[in-house]
Motif scaffolding. Structure first.
Motif, PDB file in Angstrom:
ATOM      1  N   LYS A   1      42.932  48.552  -3.832  1.00 26.04           N
ATOM      2  CA  LYS A   1      42.711  49.898  -3.319  1.00 26.04           C
ATOM      3  C   LYS A   1      41.883  50.674  -4.350  1.00 26.04           C
ATOM      4  CE  LYS A   1      44.969  53.773  -1.125  1.00 26.04           C
ATOM      5  NZ  LYS A   1      46.242  54.334  -0.666  1.00 26.04           N
TER       6      LYS A   1
ATOM      7  N   GLU B   1      43.042  52.276  -8.008  1.00 26.10           N
ATOM      8  CA  GLU B   1      44.154  53.208  -7.831  1.00 26.10           C
ATOM      9  C   GLU B   1      45.020  53.278  -9.090  1.00 26.10           C
ATOM     10  OE1 GLU B   1      47.129  54.243  -4.216  1.00 26.10           O
ATOM     11  OE2 GLU B   1      47.109  52.153  -4.856  1.00 26.10           O
TER      12      GLU B   1
ATOM     13  N   SER C   1      40.102  57.122  -0.143  1.00 28.26           N
ATOM     14  CA  SER C   1      40.365  55.784  -0.680  1.00 28.26           C
ATOM     15  C   SER C   1      39.972  54.727   0.335  1.00 28.26           C
ATOM     16  CB  SER C   1      41.831  55.641  -1.071  1.00 28.26           C
ATOM     17  OG  SER C   1      42.656  55.824   0.037  1.00 28.26           O
ATOM     18  N   ARG C   2      39.762  53.541  -0.177  1.00 28.87           N
ATOM     19  CA  ARG C   2      39.341  52.387   0.619  1.00 28.87           C
ATOM     20  C   ARG C   2      39.968  51.129   0.023  1.00 28.87           C
ATOM     21  NH1 ARG C   2      38.619  54.114   4.528  1.00 28.87           N
ATOM     22  NH2 ARG C   2      36.924  54.207   5.883  1.00 28.87           N
ATOM     23  N   VAL C   3      40.131  50.130   0.867  1.00 27.57           N
ATOM     24  CA  VAL C   3      40.552  48.812   0.400  1.00 27.57           C
ATOM     25  C   VAL C   3      39.298  47.947   0.342  1.00 27.57           C
ATOM     26  CG1 VAL C   3      41.937  46.778   0.941  1.00 27.57           C
ATOM     27  CG2 VAL C   3      42.858  49.069   1.374  1.00 27.57           C
TER      28      VAL C   3
END
Length: 171
Positions: free
Chosen positions: A30, A51, A68-70
């Protein structure tokens, strides 16, 4: 006579490595993206962090947006249009969610430009009469909310002040 250009921007996905540590991102991790007004250079900046690195990062100014992004597997096909639009949506709404202690023209300009882009992509829908001053009401069907987007005259000077951030954010 004022000329308004229709621009179709695609929001870039996250960087390949951390702004703080320089460590490359791995699929499944993340990543938090921060948009801020740098207090020393008075320019917009962007930081992409793991993160787990967020608490160690000191924002060099005022936070404007956060999303946020994965990380996706790089061997998979390229970034889909839906992922790009989702990233633009995340940035747009994060500009409204972060408390700002001062009114920042660059933040309002980003809201205005992203609002226009999301309207063009049919993510946002105009509410009421089309406005050319102050603000425009939009409706976001997925979230079932109405939002007021400031209308800013985008001058060449304003574009110069946000161009680095725009080049970091858009393809």
């Amino acid at each position: 006579m004022r000329v308004i250009m229709a621009v179709d921007w695609q929001i870039k996905t996250i960087a390949q490595k951390s702004t703080l540590s320089g460590i490359g991102f791995e699929p499944g991790q993340k990543v938090v993206c921060l948009l801020f007004m740098d207090s020393t250079s008075a320019e917009l900046g962007r930081a992409d962090l793991l993160e787990t690195e967020l608490e160690s990062f000191s924002i060099p100014g005022e936070l404007l947006g956060r999303w946020s992004r994965v990380v996706k597997d790089p061997s998979a096909e390229g970034v889909s249009v839906q992922e790009t639009i989702s990233s633009a949506e995340d940035l747009f709404f994060s500009l409204y969610e972060v408390e700002s202690s001062t009114e920042i023209v660059e933040s309002d300009a980003l809201k205005h430009l992203l609002g226009l882009m999301l309207e063009r992509k049919r993510i946002l829908k105009v509410r009421g009469a089309r406005s050319t001053t102050q603000s425009q009401a939009y409706y976001h069907p997925k979230r079932k909310i109405e939002i007021e987007v400031p209308i800013i005259e985008i001058s060449p000077q304003l574009m110069l002040s946000i161009q680095d951030t725009l080049s970091d954010l858009v393809l």
